[in-house]
Write an enzyme that holds these catalytic residues in place. Structure first.
Site, PDB file in Angstrom:
ATOM      1  N   GLU A 177     -28.379  13.413  32.216  1.00  0.00           N
ATOM      2  CA  GLU A 177     -28.598  14.679  32.930  1.00  0.00           C
ATOM      3  C   GLU A 177     -30.075  15.078  32.990  1.00  0.00           C
ATOM      4  O   GLU A 177     -30.441  15.995  33.727  1.00  0.00           O
ATOM      5  CB  GLU A 177     -27.795  15.802  32.251  1.00  0.00           C
ATOM      6  N   GLU A 183     -18.955  -0.649  16.029  1.00  0.00           N
ATOM      7  CA  GLU A 183     -19.742   0.246  15.173  1.00  0.00           C
ATOM      8  C   GLU A 183     -19.941  -0.290  13.765  1.00  0.00           C
ATOM      9  O   GLU A 183     -20.722   0.259  12.994  1.00  0.00           O
ATOM     10  CB  GLU A 183     -19.070   1.612  15.096  1.00  0.00           C
TER      11      GLU A 183
END
EC number: 4.2.1.126
Length: 302
Positions: free
Chosen positions: A83, A114
């Protein structure tokens, strides 16, 4: 660290009966828990402020802000980074998000990605990390190996490191320069850290990027003056921003916006000072892109 010792993995005593409640009562329980999140984040503002100052300083030096995380944490970093170009007009390289498992993990869970410290290190290596960059590791537990590996590598390179976790005494805290740890308590559904922990992380990320961009002159008053007018909605927003900043006639606004190729910041400065485009651009450059500073310089000159 054992999972049962982590606050984020605890069992919430206030939601033990959530599976037997009416829909409205169930949602009220969730909402009551959510109310705790901004309070927890507020307590971390001193640490968030330190991080914002460092990020802004490094970005001014040509460095980058790089978020890295796994699962929900990684997605939130990517969301915030993506954004920044349309909102603040920055290069997509300036703020980046990395997720364990790569782009496919944005849409689909890649749970085992992960667990490997080396993968975090390798993903940062691909970015040609330098001491000018800031790496923000995001992990609700503060113990995700992928994120810890990335942060350890960032320290080796000399990059500044920030950690965001919802556990106060995590492994991450031992590694990073600045630790941000809003303690939101056990989740509504035990261990579902996409909920309160994820919300807390999003609030912190909002502050980090927005705070840094304000300090870079990307905001005038509370207006996003470096917005890129790349579609009809954003063109209309650009016009509205200029109108709010200058109160000029709409025909004048449209004319000057077209002249500047929809450069909102330049348009505002031209209208408020009466300078032509070249003079306004020169003034803006001398002010490092800060409209308020440019107006002050122009006023002092006259």
């Amino acid at each position: 660290m054992d999972l049962d010792k982590l606050i984020t993995e605890g069992r919430n005593p206030d939601t033990l009966d959530i599976d037997r409640l009416s829909t409205e009562d169930m949602l009220k329980k969730i909402n009551n828990e959510d109310k705790k999140v901004p309070i927890a984040v507020e307590k971390e503002i001193p640490n968030i402020a330190k991080a914002v100052d460092i990020i802004a300083e490094k970005l001014k030096q040509g460095g980058r802000l790089i978020y890295i995380g796994a699962g929900t944490s990684g997605r939130l970093g990517i969301l915030d980074a993506s954004e920044c170009p349309p909102t603040f007009g920055v290069d997509p390289e300036m703020v980046q998000g990395i997720i364990a498992g790569g782009d496919v993990a944005i849409r689909r869970s890649v749970e085992d990605a992960e667990d490997k410290e080396d993968l975090g290190k390798e993903d940062l290596k691909k970015k040609n990390l330098s001491s000018k960059d800031v790496v923000v590791g995001i992990a609700a537990s503060g113990r995700t190996p992928y994120v810890l590996g990335a942060l350890r590598y960032a320290k080796e390179v000399g990059a500044h490191t920030v950690g965001i976790s919802c556990n106060p005494d995590s492994e991450m805290k031992k590694i990073v320069d600045i630790m941000i740890a809003p303690v939101v308590g056990p989740e509504v559904i035990m261990g579902s850290t996409r909920m309160k922990a994820g919300t807390a992380q999003k609030l912190v990320l909002n502050m980090l990027s927005t705070g840094a961009m304000i300090k870079l002159g990307k905001v005038y008053s509370n207006l996003m003056v470096d917005v890129k007018a790349t579609n009809e909605k954003l063109i209309n927003r650009a016009k509205r921003i200029v109108k709010l900043a200058t109160d000029a006639d709409e025909k004048v606004i449209e004319k000057i916006l077209k002249e500047t190729n929809y450069n909102v910041k330049l348009t505002i400065l031209m209208i408020l000072t009466g300078l032509n485009q070249n003079k306004a651009k020169e003034l803006l450059d001398r002010s490092n892109g800060y409209i308020a500073k440019a107006l002050m310089l122009n006023e002092n000159k006259s």
